[in-house]
Design a protein around this motif. Structure first.
Motif, PDB file in Angstrom:
ATOM      1  N   ILE A   1     -15.505   9.690  34.677  1.00 45.66           N
ATOM      2  CA  ILE A   1     -14.682  10.535  33.806  1.00 45.66           C
ATOM      3  C   ILE A   1     -15.190  10.508  32.370  1.00 45.66           C
ATOM      4  O   ILE A   1     -15.335  11.552  31.715  1.00 45.66           O
ATOM      5  N   LEU A   2     -15.472   9.310  31.852  1.00 43.29           N
ATOM      6  CA  LEU A   2     -15.964   9.193  30.480  1.00 43.29           C
ATOM      7  C   LEU A   2     -17.339   9.833  30.325  1.00 43.29           C
ATOM      8  O   LEU A   2     -17.625  10.477  29.313  1.00 43.29           O
ATOM      9  N   LEU A   3     -18.195   9.650  31.320  1.00 41.75           N
ATOM     10  CA  LEU A   3     -19.525  10.248  31.266  1.00 41.75           C
ATOM     11  C   LEU A   3     -19.429  11.770  31.271  1.00 41.75           C
ATOM     12  O   LEU A   3     -20.131  12.454  30.517  1.00 41.75           O
ATOM     13  N   PHE A   4     -18.558  12.301  32.105  1.00 40.00           N
ATOM     14  CA  PHE A   4     -18.364  13.753  32.147  1.00 40.00           C
ATOM     15  C   PHE A   4     -17.837  14.275  30.811  1.00 40.00           C
ATOM     16  O   PHE A   4     -18.281  15.321  30.321  1.00 40.00           O
ATOM     17  N   LYS A   5     -16.902  13.544  30.211  1.00 41.10           N
ATOM     18  CA  LYS A   5     -16.350  13.948  28.928  1.00 41.10           C
ATOM     19  C   LYS A   5     -17.428  13.946  27.841  1.00 41.10           C
ATOM     20  O   LYS A   5     -17.514  14.881  27.025  1.00 41.10           O
ATOM     21  N   SER A   6     -18.270  12.911  27.823  1.00 45.18           N
ATOM     22  CA  SER A   6     -19.344  12.831  26.825  1.00 45.18           C
ATOM     23  C   SER A   6     -20.353  13.959  27.010  1.00 45.18           C
ATOM     24  O   SER A   6     -20.782  14.593  26.037  1.00 45.18           O
ATOM     25  N   LEU A   7     -20.731  14.229  28.256  1.00 43.36           N
ATOM     26  CA  LEU A   7     -21.687  15.302  28.519  1.00 43.36           C
ATOM     27  C   LEU A   7     -21.110  16.661  28.148  1.00 43.36           C
ATOM     28  O   LEU A   7     -21.830  17.533  27.648  1.00 43.36           O
ATOM     29  N   ARG A   8     -19.818  16.836  28.365  1.00 44.82           N
ATOM     30  CA  ARG A   8     -19.187  18.104  27.988  1.00 44.82           C
ATOM     31  C   ARG A   8     -19.178  18.275  26.468  1.00 44.82           C
ATOM     32  O   ARG A   8     -19.430  19.384  25.958  1.00 44.82           O
ATOM     33  N   GLN A   9     -18.914  17.192  25.728  1.00 49.31           N
ATOM     34  CA  GLN A   9     -18.935  17.270  24.267  1.00 49.31           C
ATOM     35  C   GLN A   9     -20.336  17.587  23.754  1.00 49.31           C
ATOM     36  O   GLN A   9     -20.504  18.405  22.837  1.00 49.31           O
ATOM     37  N   ILE A  10     -21.336  16.946  24.347  1.00 50.48           N
ATOM     38  CA  ILE A  10     -22.717  17.228  23.944  1.00 50.48           C
ATOM     39  C   ILE A  10     -23.082  18.670  24.278  1.00 50.48           C
ATOM     40  O   ILE A  10     -23.733  19.364  23.497  1.00 50.48           O
ATOM     41  N   GLY A  11     -22.629  19.137  25.443  1.00 54.21           N
ATOM     42  CA  GLY A  11     -22.895  20.519  25.818  1.00 54.21           C
ATOM     43  C   GLY A  11     -22.265  21.503  24.847  1.00 54.21           C
ATOM     44  O   GLY A  11     -22.888  22.517  24.490  1.00 54.21           O
ATOM     45  N   ASN A  12     -21.048  21.230  24.413  1.00 61.37           N
ATOM     46  CA  ASN A  12     -20.388  22.105  23.439  1.00 61.37           C
ATOM     47  C   ASN A  12     -21.132  22.108  22.102  1.00 61.37           C
ATOM     48  O   ASN A  12     -21.244  23.148  21.446  1.00 61.37           O
ATOM     49  N   LEU A  13     -21.643  20.931  21.710  1.00 61.71           N
ATOM     50  CA  LEU A  13     -22.408  20.863  20.465  1.00 61.71           C
ATOM     51  C   LEU A  13     -23.700  21.663  20.565  1.00 61.71           C
ATOM     52  O   LEU A  13     -24.060  22.413  19.647  1.00 61.71           O
ATOM     53  N   LEU A  14     -24.398  21.494  21.671  1.00 61.84           N
ATOM     54  CA  LEU A  14     -25.648  22.240  21.855  1.00 61.84           C
ATOM     55  C   LEU A  14     -25.385  23.735  21.906  1.00 61.84           C
ATOM     56  O   LEU A  14     -26.175  24.539  21.405  1.00 61.84           O
ATOM     57  N   LYS A  15     -24.253  24.126  22.496  1.00 64.17           N
ATOM     58  CA  LYS A  15     -23.895  25.535  22.539  1.00 64.17           C
ATOM     59  C   LYS A  15     -23.603  26.064  21.135  1.00 64.17           C
ATOM     60  O   LYS A  15     -23.923  27.219  20.806  1.00 64.17           O
ATOM     61  N   SER A  16     -23.001  25.216  20.298  1.00 65.75           N
ATOM     62  CA  SER A  16     -22.715  25.622  18.919  1.00 65.75           C
ATOM     63  C   SER A  16     -23.994  25.781  18.104  1.00 65.75           C
ATOM     64  O   SER A  16     -24.060  26.619  17.206  1.00 65.75           O
ATOM     65  N   ILE A  17     -24.982  24.950  18.433  1.00 70.39           N
ATOM     66  CA  ILE A  17     -26.236  25.000  17.676  1.00 70.39           C
ATOM     67  C   ILE A  17     -27.114  26.167  18.125  1.00 70.39           C
ATOM     68  O   ILE A  17     -27.742  26.839  17.302  1.00 70.39           O
ATOM     69  N   SER A  18     -27.143  26.420  19.429  1.00 67.60           N
ATOM     70  CA  SER A  18     -28.025  27.471  19.957  1.00 67.60           C
ATOM     71  C   SER A  18     -27.585  28.842  19.460  1.00 67.60           C
ATOM     72  O   SER A  18     -26.400  29.175  19.417  1.00 67.60           O
ATOM     73  N   GLY A  19     -28.550  29.637  19.065  1.00 67.32           N
ATOM     74  CA  GLY A  19     -28.265  30.985  18.588  1.00 67.32           C
ATOM     75  C   GLY A  19     -27.878  31.055  17.136  1.00 67.32           C
ATOM     76  O   GLY A  19     -27.727  32.153  16.586  1.00 67.32           O
ATOM     77  N   LYS A  20     -27.692  29.915  16.488  1.00 65.27           N
ATOM     78  CA  LYS A  20     -27.323  29.905  15.077  1.00 65.27           C
ATOM     79  C   LYS A  20     -28.578  29.824  14.203  1.00 65.27           C
ATOM     80  O   LYS A  20     -29.627  29.328  14.631  1.00 65.27           O
ATOM     81  N   LYS A  21     -28.446  30.303  13.000  1.00 67.70           N
ATOM     82  CA  LYS A  21     -29.529  30.186  12.043  1.00 67.70           C
ATOM     83  C   LYS A  21     -29.649  28.738  11.581  1.00 67.70           C
ATOM     84  O   LYS A  21     -28.669  28.127  11.159  1.00 67.70           O
ATOM     85  N   ILE A  22     -30.846  28.180  11.691  1.00 67.43           N
ATOM     86  CA  ILE A  22     -31.083  26.778  11.341  1.00 67.43           C
ATOM     87  C   ILE A  22     -31.934  26.719  10.080  1.00 67.43           C
ATOM     88  O   ILE A  22     -33.004  27.328  10.010  1.00 67.43           O
ATOM     89  N   THR A  23     -31.440  25.975   9.093  1.00 62.80           N
ATOM     90  CA  THR A  23     -32.147  25.798   7.830  1.00 62.80           C
ATOM     91  C   THR A  23     -32.614  24.355   7.718  1.00 62.80           C
ATOM     92  O   THR A  23     -31.810  23.428   7.893  1.00 62.80           O
ATOM     93  N   SER A  24     -33.885  24.153   7.438  1.00 63.60           N
ATOM     94  CA  SER A  24     -34.438  22.801   7.294  1.00 63.60           C
ATOM     95  C   SER A  24     -34.296  22.339   5.855  1.00 63.60           C
ATOM     96  O   SER A  24     -34.550  23.088   4.902  1.00 63.60           O
ATOM     97  N   PHE A  25     -33.887  21.078   5.704  1.00 61.97           N
ATOM     98  CA  PHE A  25     -33.723  20.503   4.368  1.00 61.97           C
ATOM     99  C   PHE A  25     -33.852  18.990   4.474  1.00 61.97           C
ATOM    100  O   PHE A  25     -33.054  18.331   5.144  1.00 61.97           O
TER     101      PHE A  25
END
Length: 231
Positions: free
Chosen positions: A103-127
């Motif tokens: 259960i905890l592993l699934f929850k962690s993977l889901r949170q990471i998946g949501n983060l990666l989904k938030s990052i993908s397709g967004k404009k990324i600025t290096s600094f």
């Protein structure tokens, strides 16, 4: 399985000991860097020390009767094997333990998946070796490995203060501590001290970031106001 149970018990004992010492003596101290070393050392000790076993030879005086002990051991062994067949409390505990891990592993993977989904397709600025992502999916700002997620509504001096804070997390690689803490919490999810321990690590990370950021900011009062706003 019995050997793993003993390992888990000894590991939980070590982590609980480190947690209690930190809670009683170190929690209010301001040596944040040393406290970080202590907290990471507690995790490593909890991983490694239970693997160390000591063997010694016990010499019995001549004529000592040991047959009774041998028979008792044999009887206990047989009883153990009989109780291990079919349904037993032992099997139930094993099932609950591994269900908690899943259960905890699934929850962690889901949170990471949501983060990666938030990052993908967004404009990324290096600094400064960091990658800044503007995302409205999160109200607050935080770092994830070398990514910094910031709400688009943040700008100006507030943006600078947040960047100073989050860059410290990235430079000091706080994600390593959190990864280790997440692993040991996953293994010891039934140990309440494992949950307290990761909270101590996160809290100390924030103090470390604030300490460095306040040294570089031109307006400490503004920085503190930004922190309150983020909270």
């Amino acid at each position: 399985m019995e050997s793993f149970a003993w390992y888990l018990l000894k590991s939980a004992t070590w982590l609980s000991g480190f947690t209690l010492v930190y809670l009683m003596f170190l929690q209010n101290e301001r040596f944040f860097r040393l406290k970080r070393y202590y907290l990471v050392a507690g995790i490593l000790v909890s991983f490694l020390f239970p693997l160390i076993t000591f063997h010694y030879t016990a010499e019995l005086p001549a004529g000592t009767e040991v047959a009774g002990f041998q028979n008792l051991a044999g009887q206990n062994s047989g009883a153990f094997h009989r109780s291990g067949t079919g349904f037993s409390v032992r099997n139930l505990l094993i099932a609950v333990y591994f269900a908690g891990i899943i259960i905890l592993l699934f929850k962690s993977l889901r949170q990471i998946g949501n983060l990666l989904k938030s990052i993908s397709g967004k404009k990324i600025t290096s600094f400064n070796n960091a990658k800044i992502v503007r995302s409205s999916e999160y109200s607050g700002s935080f770092s994830f490995f070398n990514y910094i997620l910031i709400n688009p509504s943040v700008s100006g001096s507030e943006m600078d203060a947040i960047m100073n804070h989050e860059l410290v997390h990235i430079r000091q690689m706080h994600w390593v501590d959190l990864l280790l803490a997440d692993i040991i919490r996953l293994i010891q999810w039934a140990n309440p001290f494992a949950w307290i321990y990761i909270r101590f690590i996160r809290q100390n990370h924030e103090y470390l970031a604030d300490e460095v950021a306040l040294e570089t900011t031109a307006d400490p009062a503004l920085y503190k106001a930004v922190l309150v706003n983020q909270l």
